[in-house]
Design an enzyme around this catalytic site. Sequence first.
Site, PDB file in Angstrom:
ATOM      1  N   LYS A 126       0.514  -1.066   0.190  1.00 47.61           N
ATOM      2  CA  LYS A 126      -0.028  -0.155   0.060  1.00 47.61           C
ATOM      3  C   LYS A 126       0.821   1.456   0.169  1.00 47.61           C
ATOM      4  O   LYS A 126       0.209   2.325  -0.299  1.00 47.61           O
ATOM      5  CB  LYS A 126      -1.089  -0.070   1.155  1.00 47.61           C
ATOM      6  CG  LYS A 126      -1.948  -1.133   1.130  1.00 47.61           C
ATOM      7  CD  LYS A 126      -2.957  -1.224   0.029  1.00 47.61           C
ATOM      8  CE  LYS A 126      -3.938  -0.239   0.132  1.00 47.61           C
ATOM      9  NZ  LYS A 126      -5.306  -0.699  -0.701  1.00 47.61           N
ATOM     10  N   SER A 145      -2.479 -12.230   3.187  1.00 48.05           N
ATOM     11  CA  SER A 145      -3.036 -12.075   1.991  1.00 48.05           C
ATOM     12  C   SER A 145      -1.714 -12.581   0.954  1.00 48.05           C
ATOM     13  O   SER A 145      -1.918 -13.240  -0.026  1.00 48.05           O
ATOM     14  CB  SER A 145      -3.349 -10.633   1.556  1.00 48.05           C
ATOM     15  OG  SER A 145      -2.362  -9.812   1.954  1.00 48.05           O
TER      16      SER A 145
HETATM   17  C1  LIG Z   1      -2.532  -6.960   3.689  1.00 48.78           C
HETATM   18  C2  LIG Z   1      -3.163  -6.821   2.590  1.00 48.78           C
HETATM   19  N1  LIG Z   1      -3.262  -7.500   1.298  1.00 48.78           N
HETATM   20  C3  LIG Z   1      -3.740  -7.093   0.390  1.00 48.78           C
HETATM   21  C4  LIG Z   1      -4.505  -5.861  -0.037  1.00 48.78           C
HETATM   22  C5  LIG Z   1      -5.115  -5.571  -1.140  1.00 48.78           C
HETATM   23  O1  LIG Z   1      -4.518  -4.374  -1.927  1.00 48.78           O
HETATM   24  P1  LIG Z   1      -5.550  -3.560  -2.657  1.00 48.78           P
HETATM   25  O2  LIG Z   1      -6.197  -2.332  -1.749  1.00 48.78           O
HETATM   26  O3  LIG Z   1      -4.643  -2.736  -3.739  1.00 48.78           O
HETATM   27  O4  LIG Z   1      -6.586  -4.389  -3.454  1.00 48.78           O
HETATM   28  C6  LIG Z   1      -4.146  -4.746   1.068  1.00 48.78           C
HETATM   29  C7  LIG Z   1      -4.966  -3.666   1.201  1.00 48.78           C
HETATM   30  O5  LIG Z   1      -4.925  -2.712   2.101  1.00 48.78           O
HETATM   31  C8  LIG Z   1      -3.731  -5.458   2.413  1.00 48.78           C
HETATM   32  O6  LIG Z   1      -3.636  -4.555   3.531  1.00 48.78           O
END
Ligand SMILES: Cc1ncc(COP(=O)(O)O)c(C=O)c1O
Length: 305
Positions: free
Chosen positions: A40, A271
């Site tokens: 981010k 994630s």
């Molecule tokens: C840990 C984590 N993974 C993935 C994402 C996903 O990113 P995006 O907002 O660009 O879809 C976020 C977004 O805040 C996140 O905090």
Amino acid sequence: MSTLNLIHNTPLIFLDKISATLSGKIYAKAEHLQPGGSVKDRAAYQIILDAYENGSLKKGQTVVEMTSGNMGAGLALVCRQFGNPFVAVMSDGNSPERRKILNAFGAEIILTKQVDGSPGMVTGGDINYAVEVAKDISHSRNAFHADQFNNPSCVKAHFNHTGPEILRDLPDADVFIASVGSGGTFVGTSKYLKSVNSGIKCIAVEPEKAAILKTGKVDDPKHIIQGTAYGLIPPHWDEKLVHDFITVCDEEVREMKKRLSSDQGLYVGYSAAANVIASEKYLNAQEKSLKIVTILCDSGYKYSD
Ligand SMILES: Cc1ncc(COP(=O)(O)O)c(C=O)c1O
């Protein structure tokens, strides 16, 4: 060099241990090495640059954003470099580690109560409530609302940087796989990759019981993949970019998080693990040997377990 120069240009790591038993190869962008500890930082930097350029943000003006922690860390560190105070509005269902990090980066933190989630599992309802609080605070403080879910700078950051970096390091990538929060990472990166090579397949990752992008419905909004899959279709979403979806369950994500640290030496968050297990599942279903690129979204140090 300044702190801001540390944003972007993350290494693309070949996951040799994870790929060893697979027919293809998984490569992962080490976004956990960004200065704020997540992918981010890219969007945060672009939001502030664009807001200064289009005049919606002035020197010294407060910036406000609803965050699951990672956008907050990025904005906090970027805002501090530009001399803008930053207020993070965050559901208290996010891990306490995230509050600690935001505090350390000098953010003012406003916690909002959970609507239907539980600690460690933040739902779309929790997020919507926190967004409303962030909007109210922006008005009352005459602040700039970063608005990651609607701000096109989030997509632009990945179109201009993440996508080009991937093809610079792996010009013959076949597949891009990523989970979706605001959608900035998936949409911006996929748009760029497809603009260069329309044959690249872009695959979205979702929790199996909250696969709203795939199925249009949410059976259970609670899952461990914090920062993603809020049970809503994000405004940035563009289904024309998606070749397919892969769903994952909490148990396999936990297991892959452990394997990534113990086997591959990469201490990353849920994630990131969801993206890698989805990549493994995708390869297992293919006959051809493919090169997959995915995202290690944030650091494992941001979580309690
Ligand atoms: C840990 C984590 N993974 C993935 C994402 C996903 O990113 P995006 O907002 O660009 O879809 C976020 C977004 O805040 C996140 O905090």
